[in-house]
Design a protein around this motif. Structure first.
Motif, PDB file in Angstrom:
ATOM      1  N   TYR A   1      35.406  39.605  35.892  1.00 30.31           N
ATOM      2  CA  TYR A   1      34.613  40.525  36.103  1.00 30.31           C
ATOM      3  C   TYR A   1      36.062  41.633  35.212  1.00 30.31           C
ATOM      4  N   THR A   2      35.765  42.451  34.677  1.00 27.96           N
ATOM      5  CA  THR A   2      36.489  43.173  33.240  1.00 27.96           C
ATOM      6  C   THR A   2      35.924  44.691  33.592  1.00 27.96           C
ATOM      7  N   ALA A   3      35.047  45.064  34.422  1.00 18.11           N
ATOM      8  CA  ALA A   3      35.879  46.144  34.934  1.00 18.11           C
ATOM      9  C   ALA A   3      35.845  46.922  35.631  1.00 18.11           C
ATOM     10  N   LEU A   4      37.009  46.588  35.976  1.00 17.84           N
ATOM     11  CA  LEU A   4      37.852  46.977  37.369  1.00 17.84           C
ATOM     12  C   LEU A   4      38.406  48.840  35.999  1.00 17.84           C
ATOM     13  N   PRO A   5      38.691  49.017  36.851  1.00 19.45           N
ATOM     14  CA  PRO A   5      39.531  50.621  36.495  1.00 19.45           C
ATOM     15  C   PRO A   5      41.214  50.655  35.838  1.00 19.45           C
ATOM     16  N   THR A   6      41.202  49.501  36.454  1.00 21.19           N
ATOM     17  CA  THR A   6      42.537  49.570  36.496  1.00 21.19           C
ATOM     18  C   THR A   6      43.133  47.569  37.032  1.00 21.19           C
ATOM     19  N   THR A   7      44.616  46.816  36.182  1.00 24.85           N
ATOM     20  CA  THR A   7      44.300  45.650  36.909  1.00 24.85           C
ATOM     21  C   THR A   7      45.936  45.522  37.754  1.00 24.85           C
ATOM     22  N   ASP A   8      46.260  46.408  37.415  1.00 22.76           N
ATOM     23  CA  ASP A   8      48.415  47.500  38.550  1.00 22.76           C
ATOM     24  C   ASP A   8      47.496  47.182  40.023  1.00 22.76           C
ATOM     25  N   VAL A   9      47.653  46.945  40.638  1.00 22.09           N
ATOM     26  CA  VAL A   9      47.048  46.451  42.559  1.00 22.09           C
ATOM     27  C   VAL A   9      47.894  48.041  42.249  1.00 22.09           C
TER      28      VAL A   9
ATOM     29  N   ALA B   1      45.492  43.387  45.380  1.00 22.34           N
ATOM     30  CA  ALA B   1      45.208  42.599  44.968  1.00 22.34           C
ATOM     31  C   ALA B   1      44.397  41.191  45.299  1.00 22.34           C
ATOM     32  N   THR B   2      43.915  41.119  45.924  1.00 27.21           N
ATOM     33  CA  THR B   2      42.738  40.632  46.094  1.00 27.21           C
ATOM     34  C   THR B   2      41.793  40.842  45.332  1.00 27.21           C
ATOM     35  N   VAL B   3      41.298  42.051  45.267  1.00 29.15           N
ATOM     36  CA  VAL B   3      40.073  42.388  43.915  1.00 29.15           C
ATOM     37  C   VAL B   3      40.937  42.099  42.939  1.00 29.15           C
ATOM     38  N   VAL B   4      41.753  41.823  42.445  1.00 31.40           N
ATOM     39  CA  VAL B   4      42.619  41.602  40.752  1.00 31.40           C
ATOM     40  C   VAL B   4      42.233  40.236  40.631  1.00 31.40           C
ATOM     41  N   GLU B   5      42.956  39.328  41.442  1.00 29.75           N
ATOM     42  CA  GLU B   5      42.812  37.953  41.485  1.00 29.75           C
ATOM     43  C   GLU B   5      41.941  37.884  41.562  1.00 29.75           C
ATOM     44  N   LEU B   6      40.911  38.445  42.739  1.00 32.62           N
ATOM     45  CA  LEU B   6      38.913  37.235  42.274  1.00 32.62           C
ATOM     46  C   LEU B   6      38.722  37.694  40.945  1.00 32.62           C
ATOM     47  N   ALA B   7      38.831  38.800  40.295  1.00 33.95           N
ATOM     48  CA  ALA B   7      38.447  39.494  38.615  1.00 33.95           C
ATOM     49  C   ALA B   7      38.892  38.522  37.920  1.00 33.95           C
ATOM     50  N   ASP B   8      39.784  38.327  37.871  1.00 34.05           N
ATOM     51  CA  ASP B   8      40.812  37.727  37.402  1.00 34.05           C
ATOM     52  C   ASP B   8      39.784  36.408  37.165  1.00 34.05           C
TER      53      ASP B   8
ATOM     54  N   HIS C   1      32.656  47.535  42.535  1.00 32.29           N
ATOM     55  CA  HIS C   1      33.551  46.627  41.836  1.00 32.29           C
ATOM     56  C   HIS C   1      33.742  45.458  43.610  1.00 32.29           C
ATOM     57  N   THR C   2      33.868  46.133  44.477  1.00 35.98           N
ATOM     58  CA  THR C   2      34.163  44.995  45.938  1.00 35.98           C
ATOM     59  C   THR C   2      32.899  43.641  45.693  1.00 35.98           C
ATOM     60  N   VAL C   3      32.549  44.560  45.765  1.00 37.92           N
ATOM     61  CA  VAL C   3      30.456  43.449  45.465  1.00 37.92           C
ATOM     62  C   VAL C   3      30.396  42.688  44.562  1.00 37.92           C
ATOM     63  N   ALA C   4      30.668  43.265  43.951  1.00 36.75           N
ATOM     64  CA  ALA C   4      30.847  42.113  41.785  1.00 36.75           C
ATOM     65  C   ALA C   4      32.015  41.670  42.204  1.00 36.75           C
ATOM     66  N   VAL C   5      33.556  41.098  42.469  1.00 37.29           N
ATOM     67  CA  VAL C   5      34.019  40.002  42.518  1.00 37.29           C
ATOM     68  C   VAL C   5      33.931  38.997  43.815  1.00 37.29           C
ATOM     69  N   MET C   6      32.494  39.835  45.077  1.00 36.61           N
ATOM     70  CA  MET C   6      32.905  38.724  46.246  1.00 36.61           C
ATOM     71  C   MET C   6      31.401  37.775  45.988  1.00 36.61           C
ATOM     72  N   GLN C   7      31.308  37.454  44.946  1.00 37.93           N
ATOM     73  CA  GLN C   7      30.121  36.352  44.560  1.00 37.93           C
ATOM     74  C   GLN C   7      29.998  34.609  44.141  1.00 37.93           C
TER      75      GLN C   7
END
Length: 361
Positions: free
Chosen positions: A39-47, A28-35, A72-78
């Protein structure tokens, strides 16, 4: 005697030495941080589906494929806020799992895409770990990791020493082992030795004995990340008698700690199954074995679930989990007096109480 349950194991005061910050995010944190960061490259936003995607990539049997999931995890930790949040939630999750001491490793050089300095990155992670640990009984520390295929290891080693009195307790190198031997980073390891610093080296995971030999004999590693392939220097005859080669003898004789991550090792192909994982043999041979999670998101594990799997596979009981835990605490990069306090005041009394409450005790 009934085997220990996951809930019982969760109550034990455990120690974790090998856990990657960018491998332990909540889906869920990956999805929220991507939003938040666009960051739009996640394979899905369904948690739920995203968690399954990470597990699927990790369970491929390939270390290279396993490592690809980290993009993907590194991309949202910037940002400092994202880093602090991920670190805070990491500490909260570890504390909820009954962990009393943890060394969390991450590679600061992977979090500079938005222009953050290495020092700002470390500061944000330490702030998050402190916030998540407060009032929990968890003592969380940091290992600064350098990527073995890059050329910033000396800079990261200097960073680790610069922050060592503020929560950083050591240094590590990580990444694909093949073609990237630890001896490429001798200047970093020699600097750390001159500075009286501690370091561990990922070795003997996807690559064999030469990786371990270089880490121990050329680089003088304090610990080995994984070290699974040390089993290649051990032969077992038809009667079950083990014979150790010179490197295995040296590693055991000098009590070099092995940071083993059973489920992750199966997922990356370093071991075929939990039942055939070298941890069973190495425990019997009294190597300095510790049990760890590696990447909780990708492998879908906790330290308690790792122990529960070992209990189910090898028939371990409280005495075995206590043995692994004491090995880990003795091998931590925390100062000696602080290690001793945790052993005498927290770990031993905790296990004694659990053993006393067991049926038939």
């Amino acid at each position: 005697m009934a085997s220990l349950t996951l809930d019982q194991i969760r109550l034990a005061p455990k120690v974790l030495l090998h856990d990657h910050l960018d491998g332990g995010l909540r889906p869920a944190t990956v999805v929220e941080l991507a939003d938040e960061c666009g960051y739009t490259a996640l394979p899905t936003t369904d948690v739920t589906k995203l968690g399954g995607w990470f597990r699927g990539g990790a369970h491929s049997g390939s270390l290279v494929r396993y490592l690809e999931t980290f993009s993907h995890t590194v991309a949202v930790m910037q940002t400092p806020e994202a880093l602090a949040r991920v670190a805070r939630e990491c500490a909260e999750d570890l504390a909820a799992d009954g962990i009393v001491y943890a060394e969390i490793r991450f590679a600061p050089e992977l979090h500079t895409e938005n222009g953050l300095s290495l020092d700002a990155i470390v500061e944000a992670v330490l702030d998050g770990l402190r916030a998540g640990s407060e009032g929990t009984g968890l003592h969380a520390r940091v290992l600064c990791t350098a990527m073995r295929h890059q050329a910033r290891s000396l800079e990261i080693a200097e960073l680790a020493v610069r922050w060592r009195d503020q929560g950083v307790v050591g240094f590590d190198i990580a990444g694909a082992e093949a073609g990237n031997p630890p001896t490429r980073h001798l200047d970093a390891f020699q600097y750390l030795q001159r500075a009286n610093g501690h370091f561990t080296i990922h070795a003997g995971e996807a690559f064999g004995l030469p990786s371990i030999w270089e880490a121990v004999q050329w680089c003088n590693a304090d610990r080995l990340g994984h070290g699974v392939r040390i089993v290649d220097d051990i032969s077992v005859d038809v009667e079950g008698q083990a014979s150790l080669g010179p490197l295995a003898n040296y590693v055991r004789d000098t009590r070099v700690p092995l940071e083993m991550c059973p489920s992750s090792n199966v997922h990356t192909g370093a071991a075929r199954s939990i039942a055939t994982h070298p941890i069973g043999l190495l425990r019997d041979l009294r190597f300095r074995v510790t049990v760890n999670t590696d990447n909780r998101l990708m492998s879908d594990v906790t330290l308690s679930s790792e122990f529960a799997t070992l209990v189910e596979t090898f028939g371990y009981g409280w005495s075995d989990i206590r043995w692994f835990t004491l090995n880990a605490m003795k091998s931590a990069f925390l100062p000696f007096d602080q290690r001793l306090d945790l052993i005498d005041d927290v770990i031993k009394p905790g296990f004694d109480a659990l053993a006393a409450s067991a049926p038939g005790a």
